[in-house]
Design an enzyme around this catalytic site. Structure first.
Site, PDB file in Angstrom:
ATOM      1  N   ASP A   1      -0.273   4.775   1.047  1.00 46.22           N
ATOM      2  CA  ASP A   1       0.196   6.141   1.318  1.00 46.22           C
ATOM      3  C   ASP A   1      -0.003   6.430   2.807  1.00 46.22           C
ATOM      4  OD1 ASP A   1      -2.509   6.475   1.614  1.00 46.22           O
ATOM      5  OD2 ASP A   1      -2.777   7.864  -0.055  1.00 46.22           O
TER       6      ASP A   1
ATOM      7  N   ASP B   1      -2.214   8.340   4.419  1.00 46.77           N
ATOM      8  CA  ASP B   1      -3.604   8.202   4.860  1.00 46.77           C
ATOM      9  C   ASP B   1      -3.992   6.735   5.005  1.00 46.77           C
ATOM     10  OD1 ASP B   1      -4.278  10.761   5.268  1.00 46.77           O
ATOM     11  OD2 ASP B   1      -5.429  11.060   3.434  1.00 46.77           O
TER      12      ASP B   1
ATOM     13  N   ASP C   1      -4.817   2.012   0.988  1.00 47.72           N
ATOM     14  CA  ASP C   1      -3.870   2.626   0.049  1.00 47.72           C
ATOM     15  C   ASP C   1      -2.459   2.589   0.616  1.00 47.72           C
ATOM     16  OD1 ASP C   1      -6.002   3.190  -1.538  1.00 47.72           O
ATOM     17  OD2 ASP C   1      -6.120   5.321  -1.038  1.00 47.72           O
TER      18      ASP C   1
ATOM     19  N   GLU D   1     -10.571   0.150   2.200  1.00 42.89           N
ATOM     20  CA  GLU D   1     -10.731   1.581   2.420  1.00 42.89           C
ATOM     21  C   GLU D   1     -11.498   2.209   1.252  1.00 42.89           C
ATOM     22  OE1 GLU D   1      -7.720   5.419   2.012  1.00 42.89           O
ATOM     23  OE2 GLU D   1      -6.891   3.432   2.354  1.00 42.89           O
TER      24      GLU D   1
END
Length: 654
Positions: A518, A520, A516, A438
């Site tokens: 998280d 998102d 990541d 990403e």
């Protein structure tokens, strides 16, 4: 002659009949478990449950059982209770012992080989429950039959004592408890969601039967065990409605076919939605035939023939200047096909492709009759379906141009490879890994930290296209998705199927999604997984898709440093080095891959010696279909409910 050569000669001379090991009874299963249950990982572990449940389902299909209960016990053993006739316990003439003991300890024994006992059956053709016995350290079977209660216990397939009469009973049925042998299985923790998915599927496939799953490891707020009841009155009709729950329907009702052709019971439910994907799930005797077979071919042939004839007769194709193909009739189609065959012939060891030729004509005939009647009786719905087919044909021509763009080699980007791809030196696909990373920033760090010998990096810019809501040519026009196709070296279309993935030139046998840790990052990972599930499912089925798991924290106390992947690991560090308080402990929370330097990223997430990869697999295709359409569709309510239910139980598998 050297000592080593003498030893080899002696060993060769001694290799005779005494060297050949004859595996008696169930010992063969313990020596080669994967031959019998597929593997010794998470799939094989859950397969044990399916084998015991399949015996109960066979009783239900024969009309003798309507209630099946499955319990996951506190120690990860399983108990299955049914209200069938109970396994026979009288003396087996040929074997000279109780029929119960024969069923539990002899391969290829059981009522499934007697056509008078079961007309059709699933399971592993009679090896099932004895395999469960062989691969369990402890098994206890209780049989209620003819007013009496019988019991026998086993260890690793060997009876501890003969069958005993231990009491009386006012009901009939069988209760089986087993504890899988953790010296054989590499995974010993049962997953509630996997079992729930299979029991839900069985409830849809066998209307009128009630299956209950209870997890004694999880308590509800009121102190009761987590329990779900699965029951369907309308069978496949409800199954299709469940799969399509988050999709927008194109026609008002589900077309439901239940008939018998040439002695073969055929049940089909189908509907059309506004999506651009084809989702057909096929079953033979409750077994999910993920590779299809003659029943699927018969369905497709009957569907295409009947719809094409209707479209031509109604003169809706007169102005269309392009030829319609079979694919066009299946765009936006969701269907479940379930047939019952007395002696199914499966191709390959995995039993996932039906080979019985007589089935094709039966299914074709059933679809032709029922669908023809439906189209005549529902002209409005028929017109909507044909218009969807025409739109699909038009879009297919646009997709062909986009596909040619994907497959055309461009001299500007290194022999056709994307410019962003940092390729690896090794050219052996079995040794090579591709990281889909990403963002350019994290991609840069990964390029610096990787092993250039066998690890390739492809950075993806932002969130890739949500393929759940896009036509195929739009998918192939997306630069990020084109880059994935090109980097992998795969093409679309084979001799047998114009939409199938051609993996002959696949360049990596490990494709790793690295985002990541998280919200998102999870969303991006789900978008990428949706793309692979809808457009490269073969890659998942081969076991080539993985998810990287970067750590959430770096905890420090003085000179001691530890990476923590979960909150529980962080708490353990605090207990160990802070005496239960975080005084003096420095915690660094990694919100993204970019916060780590290349050495940290290599050490924690990319180094094969230390990293944790989660393999993506499809335990239950229909369940995965339902989940992806819900997570990536427009309907917010079921998505929120799913996240609320599953967030608590999300965990990383080592």
């Amino acid at each position: 002659m050297s000592e080593e050569e003498k030893a080899k000669e002696a060993a060769s001379a001694n290799y005779g009949a005494s060297s050949i090991q004859v595996l008696e009874g169930l010992e063969a299963v313990r020596k080669r478990p994967a031959m019998y249950i597929g593997d010794i990982g998470i799939k094989g572990l859950h397969h044990l449950v399916y084998e015991v449940v399949d015996n109960s389902i066979d009783e239900a299909m024969a009309g003798h059982c309507n209630n099946i209960q499955v319990f996951i016990n506190e120690n990860n053993s399983i108990t299955v209770i049914d209200n069938g006739r109970g396994i026979p316990v009288d003396m087996h003439e040929k074997e000279g012992k109780s029929a119960l003991e024969v069923v539990m300890t002899v391969l290829h024994a059981g009522g499934k080989f007697d056509k008078d006992s079961y007309k059709v059956s699933g399971g592993l053709h009679g090896v099932g429950v004895s395999c469960v016995n062989a691969l369990s350290t402890y098994v206890r079977v209780e049989v209620s039959r003819n007013g009496k209660l019988y019991m026998q216990e086993y260890s690793c397939g060997i009876p501890k004592a003969p069958v005993q009469e231990i009491g009386t009973s006012t009901t009939n049925g069988t209760k089986t408890t087993f504890l899988p042998d953790d010296s054989i299985f590499i995974e010993s923790i049962y997953k509630y969601d996997i079992l729930a998915g299979r029991l839900r599927e069985l409830a849809f496939l066998n209307a009128g039967i009630t299956l209950t799953l209870t997890d004694k490891r999880q308590l509800n707020d009121d102190g009761s065990f987590k329990t779900e009841v699965f029951h369907s009155d309308e069978g496949l009709k409800e199954f299709v409605e469940y799969i399509d729950e988050a999709r927008e329907p194109l026609i008002e009702s589900v077309i439901h076919i239940s008939t018998e052709k040439n002695g073969i019971p055929v049940e089909i439910a189908m509907t059309y939605n506004t999506s651009y994907n084809e989702n057909i799930h096929s079953y033979v005797n409750n077994i999910n035939t993920i590779e299809g077979g003659t029943h699927l071919a018969g369905f497709r042939r009957g569907l295409t023939r009947t719809l094409k004839k209707y479209a031509e007769d109604s003169k809706m194709l007169e102005k269309l200047k392009i030829e319609i193909s079979g694919d066009d009739f299946r765009e936006g189609l969701t269907a479940v096909i379930s047939i019952k065959v007395q002696e199914p012939q499966f191709e390959g060891q995995t039993k996932t492709k039906l080979g019985n030729n007589e089935v094709m004509g039966s299914v074709d005939m059933a679809v032709g009759e029922a669908l023809g009647n439906y189209l005549e009786e529902n002209p409005k719905a028929a017109r909507i379906i044909v218009e969807k087919v025409i739109l699909a044909a038009t879009a297919r021509y646009a997709a062909r141009k986009a596909r040619e763009m994907v497959q055309r080699k461009s001299p500007l980007s290194g022999g056709g490879l994307p410019g962003k791809l940092a390729d690896c030196a090794d050219k052996d696909p079995e040794k090579c890994e591709l990281f889909l990373v990403e963002g350019d920033s994290a991609g840069g760090t990964a390029k610096q930290g990787r092993s250039r010998q066998f690890q390739a990096i492809l950075p993806l810019r932002g969130k890739i296209l949500n393929v759940e809501k896009a036509m195929q040519h739009k998918v192939l026009e997306s630069e990020e998705i084109r880059n994935i196709y090109t980097a992998l070296g795969v093409t679309i279309g084979t001799e047998d199927d114009s939409k199938a993935l051609n993996m002959k030139k696949l360049r990596y046998h490990k494709v790793i999604i690295m985002t990541d840790a998280d919200v998102d990052g999870s969303h991006i990972a789900t978008l990428i997984m949706t793309f692979f599930f809808r457009h490269m499912k073969e890659l998942i089925e081969q076991g080539y898709l993985y998810i990287a798991t970067p750590p959430l924290y770096l905890c420090k106390k003085g000179k001691v440093e530890e990476y923590c992947w979960t909150e529980a690991q962080r708490q353990t560090f605090i207990e160990k080095y802070g005496g239960g308080t975080d005084s003096g402990i420095h915690t660094q929370r990694y919100k993204g891959l970019g916060e780590m330097n290349e050495i940290q990223l290599w050490d924690t997430t990319m180094n094969p010696e230390h990293r944790t990869l989660r393999q993506v697999n499809i335990e239950n295709a229909a369940e995965a279909d339902h989940v992806f359409s819900m997570l990536m569709g427009d309907d917010v309510a079921p998505r929120r409910q799913f996240i609320e239910q599953n967030a608590t139980y999300a965990k990383i598998d080592a």
